[in-house]
Design a protein around this motif. Structure first.
Motif, PDB file in Angstrom:
ATOM      1  N   ALA A  52       0.850  -1.101  -0.075  1.00 22.34           N
ATOM      2  CA  ALA A  52      -0.288   0.037  -0.098  1.00 22.34           C
ATOM      3  C   ALA A  52       0.833   1.228  -0.020  1.00 22.34           C
ATOM      4  N   LEU A  53       1.966   1.239   0.532  1.00 23.37           N
ATOM      5  CA  LEU A  53       3.036   2.327   0.777  1.00 23.37           C
ATOM      6  C   LEU A  53       3.646   2.771  -0.292  1.00 23.37           C
ATOM      7  N   ALA A  54       3.996   1.519  -1.412  1.00 22.47           N
ATOM      8  CA  ALA A  54       4.789   1.392  -2.499  1.00 22.47           C
ATOM      9  C   ALA A  54       3.754   2.055  -3.502  1.00 22.47           C
ATOM     10  N   TYR A  55       2.353   1.683  -3.420  1.00 24.13           N
ATOM     11  CA  TYR A  55       1.583   2.339  -4.469  1.00 24.13           C
ATOM     12  C   TYR A  55       1.107   3.728  -4.313  1.00 24.13           C
ATOM     13  N   ARG A  56       1.057   4.033  -3.137  1.00 24.74           N
ATOM     14  CA  ARG A  56       0.840   5.616  -2.836  1.00 24.74           C
ATOM     15  C   ARG A  56       2.177   6.286  -3.143  1.00 24.74           C
ATOM     16  N   LEU A  57       3.380   6.004  -3.096  1.00 22.36           N
ATOM     17  CA  LEU A  57       4.595   6.612  -3.321  1.00 22.36           C
ATOM     18  C   LEU A  57       4.754   6.722  -4.919  1.00 22.36           C
ATOM     19  N   GLN A  58       4.460   5.620  -5.356  1.00 24.80           N
ATOM     20  CA  GLN A  58       4.426   5.664  -7.071  1.00 24.80           C
ATOM     21  C   GLN A  58       3.261   6.530  -7.530  1.00 24.80           C
ATOM     22  N   GLU A  59       2.190   6.541  -6.805  1.00 22.62           N
ATOM     23  CA  GLU A  59       1.024   7.392  -7.240  1.00 22.62           C
ATOM     24  C   GLU A  59       1.337   8.767  -7.145  1.00 22.62           C
ATOM     25  N   GLN A  60       2.177   9.030  -5.968  1.00 22.04           N
ATOM     26  CA  GLN A  60       2.583  10.801  -5.922  1.00 22.04           C
ATOM     27  C   GLN A  60       3.847  10.951  -6.843  1.00 22.04           C
ATOM     28  N   ALA A  61       4.455   9.953  -7.193  1.00 18.49           N
ATOM     29  CA  ALA A  61       5.660  10.447  -8.100  1.00 18.49           C
ATOM     30  C   ALA A  61       5.193  10.462  -9.588  1.00 18.49           C
ATOM     31  N   LEU A  62       3.987   9.568 -10.085  1.00 23.44           N
ATOM     32  CA  LEU A  62       3.769   9.076 -11.247  1.00 23.44           C
ATOM     33  C   LEU A  62       2.409   9.826 -11.608  1.00 23.44           C
ATOM     34  N   GLY A  63       1.614  10.025 -10.576  1.00 23.14           N
ATOM     35  CA  GLY A  63       0.291  10.405 -10.814  1.00 23.14           C
ATOM     36  C   GLY A  63      -0.718   9.243 -10.768  1.00 23.14           C
ATOM     37  N   GLY A  64      -1.596   9.206 -10.321  1.00 18.42           N
ATOM     38  CA  GLY A  64      -2.762   8.045 -10.133  1.00 18.42           C
ATOM     39  C   GLY A  64      -3.736   8.118 -11.286  1.00 18.42           C
ATOM     40  N   LEU A  65      -4.579   7.128 -11.407  1.00 19.85           N
ATOM     41  CA  LEU A  65      -5.370   6.919 -12.401  1.00 19.85           C
ATOM     42  C   LEU A  65      -6.505   7.876 -12.282  1.00 19.85           C
ATOM     43  N   ARG A  66      -7.310   8.594 -13.249  1.00 22.90           N
ATOM     44  CA  ARG A  66      -8.307   9.221 -13.414  1.00 22.90           C
ATOM     45  C   ARG A  66      -9.295   8.499 -12.972  1.00 22.90           C
ATOM     46  N   PRO A  67     -10.377   9.096 -12.218  1.00 26.53           N
ATOM     47  CA  PRO A  67     -11.440   8.407 -12.194  1.00 26.53           C
ATOM     48  C   PRO A  67     -12.235   7.756 -13.333  1.00 26.53           C
ATOM     49  N   ALA A  68     -12.265   8.313 -14.455  1.00 29.52           N
ATOM     50  CA  ALA A  68     -13.008   7.895 -15.818  1.00 29.52           C
ATOM     51  C   ALA A  68     -12.085   6.708 -16.324  1.00 29.52           C
ATOM     52  N   THR A  69     -10.815   6.675 -16.024  1.00 34.86           N
ATOM     53  CA  THR A  69     -10.057   5.357 -16.368  1.00 34.86           C
ATOM     54  C   THR A  69     -10.218   4.327 -15.506  1.00 34.86           C
ATOM     55  N   ARG A  70     -10.591   4.505 -14.051  1.00 33.90           N
ATOM     56  CA  ARG A  70     -10.912   3.568 -13.059  1.00 33.90           C
ATOM     57  C   ARG A  70     -12.198   3.058 -13.695  1.00 33.90           C
ATOM     58  N   ARG A  71     -13.159   3.916 -14.045  1.00 31.31           N
ATOM     59  CA  ARG A  71     -14.432   3.266 -14.332  1.00 31.31           C
ATOM     60  C   ARG A  71     -14.315   2.633 -15.628  1.00 31.31           C
ATOM     61  N   LEU A  72     -13.632   3.036 -16.568  1.00 34.26           N
ATOM     62  CA  LEU A  72     -13.342   1.848 -17.838  1.00 34.26           C
ATOM     63  C   LEU A  72     -12.868   0.783 -17.460  1.00 34.26           C
ATOM     64  N   LEU A  73     -11.734   0.704 -16.733  1.00 43.36           N
ATOM     65  CA  LEU A  73     -11.220  -0.518 -16.255  1.00 43.36           C
ATOM     66  C   LEU A  73     -11.969  -1.584 -15.666  1.00 43.36           C
ATOM     67  N   ALA A  74     -12.881  -0.965 -14.740  1.00 46.06           N
ATOM     68  CA  ALA A  74     -13.854  -1.682 -14.096  1.00 46.06           C
ATOM     69  C   ALA A  74     -15.174  -2.359 -15.166  1.00 46.06           C
ATOM     70  N   ASN A  75     -15.274  -1.464 -16.137  1.00 47.82           N
ATOM     71  CA  ASN A  75     -16.157  -2.007 -17.072  1.00 47.82           C
ATOM     72  C   ASN A  75     -15.675  -3.068 -17.924  1.00 47.82           C
ATOM     73  N   ILE A  76     -14.485  -2.998 -18.381  1.00 47.92           N
ATOM     74  CA  ILE A  76     -13.664  -4.120 -19.107  1.00 47.92           C
ATOM     75  C   ILE A  76     -13.532  -5.284 -18.350  1.00 47.92           C
ATOM     76  N   ALA A  77     -13.187  -5.015 -16.929  1.00 50.60           N
ATOM     77  CA  ALA A  77     -12.781  -6.225 -16.176  1.00 50.60           C
ATOM     78  C   ALA A  77     -14.040  -6.956 -16.133  1.00 50.60           C
ATOM     79  N   GLY A  78     -15.276  -6.301 -15.966  1.00 50.68           N
ATOM     80  CA  GLY A  78     -16.448  -6.835 -15.573  1.00 50.68           C
ATOM     81  C   GLY A  78     -17.020  -7.693 -16.779  1.00 50.68           C
ATOM     82  N   GLY A  79     -16.760  -7.225 -18.131  1.00 45.20           N
ATOM     83  CA  GLY A  79     -17.157  -7.968 -19.412  1.00 45.20           C
ATOM     84  C   GLY A  79     -18.537  -7.409 -19.591  1.00 45.20           C
ATOM     85  N   GLU A  80     -19.153  -8.059 -20.570  1.00 44.39           N
ATOM     86  CA  GLU A  80     -20.461  -7.693 -21.113  1.00 44.39           C
ATOM     87  C   GLU A  80     -21.456  -7.582 -19.952  1.00 44.39           C
ATOM     88  N   GLU A  81     -21.615  -8.390 -18.864  1.00 42.31           N
ATOM     89  CA  GLU A  81     -22.462  -8.034 -17.856  1.00 42.31           C
ATOM     90  C   GLU A  81     -22.505  -6.570 -17.188  1.00 42.31           C
TER      91      GLU A  81
END
Length: 160
Positions: A52-81
């Motif tokens: 968790a700390l490593a993720y947060r440090l990477q997020e601080q250095a490189l930037g996190g995912l935008r909310p729209a990108t998170r939603r898109l990935l969730a839709n892709i991971a969920g498939g057609e349903e």
């Protein structure tokens, strides 16, 4: 070691990540407090804490995912349903010690689940809905706001 790594300046990131696994428990707790602004959740095991700390440090250095990108990935991971809007019941109730993180208007809010409620900004709350209202200034379904339920479930079950 710095408390955070400046966004867009990943120099030193690799060294900061390597250093996490070398920290003793007290220093690891202090690092958590510096990065997340709160005590680590009870019973959080060392490997997960380091991740968790490593993720947060990477997020601080490189930037996190935008909310729209998170939603898109969730839709892709969920498939057609998921794309068809089919409701999926959450089988995982929030357990004591779980940390919920929600970004609202560019600010990250962290809530810790307790046995008998929730902790937010050093205050106890009986429900996630009260915390969601505190954050937004309007009435919200707490489970919906924190992503524990989707809006389709809310329509079917009449909450909000």
């Amino acid at each position: 070691m710095k408390n955070s790594i400046a966004k867009g300046h990943p120099e030193g990131l690799a060294a900061a990540l390597d250093a996490l696994s070398l920290l003793d428990p007290q220093k690891l707790d202090a690092r958590w407090k510096a990065v997340y602004g709160s005590d680590p959740p009870d019973r959080l095991r060392r490997p997960l804490m380091i991740q968790a700390l490593a993720y947060r440090l990477q997020e601080q250095a490189l930037g996190g995912l935008r909310p729209a990108t998170r939603r898109l990935l969730a839709n892709i991971a969920g498939g057609e349903e998921t794309r068809r809007g089919k409701a999926v019941e959450s089988k995982r109730p929030v357990k004591a010690g779980a940390v919920l993180i929600r970004e609202w208007h560019g600010t990250k809010h962290q809530v810790t689940a307790l046995k008998d409620g929730f902790m937010f900004r050093g205050k106890r709350f009986q429900s996630l809905s009260k915390i969601a209202g505190e954050i937004t200034g309007t009435r919200w379904s707490g489970p919906l706001f924190f992503g524990l339920k989707n809006s389709q479930q809310e329509k079917q079950h009449g909450a909000r």
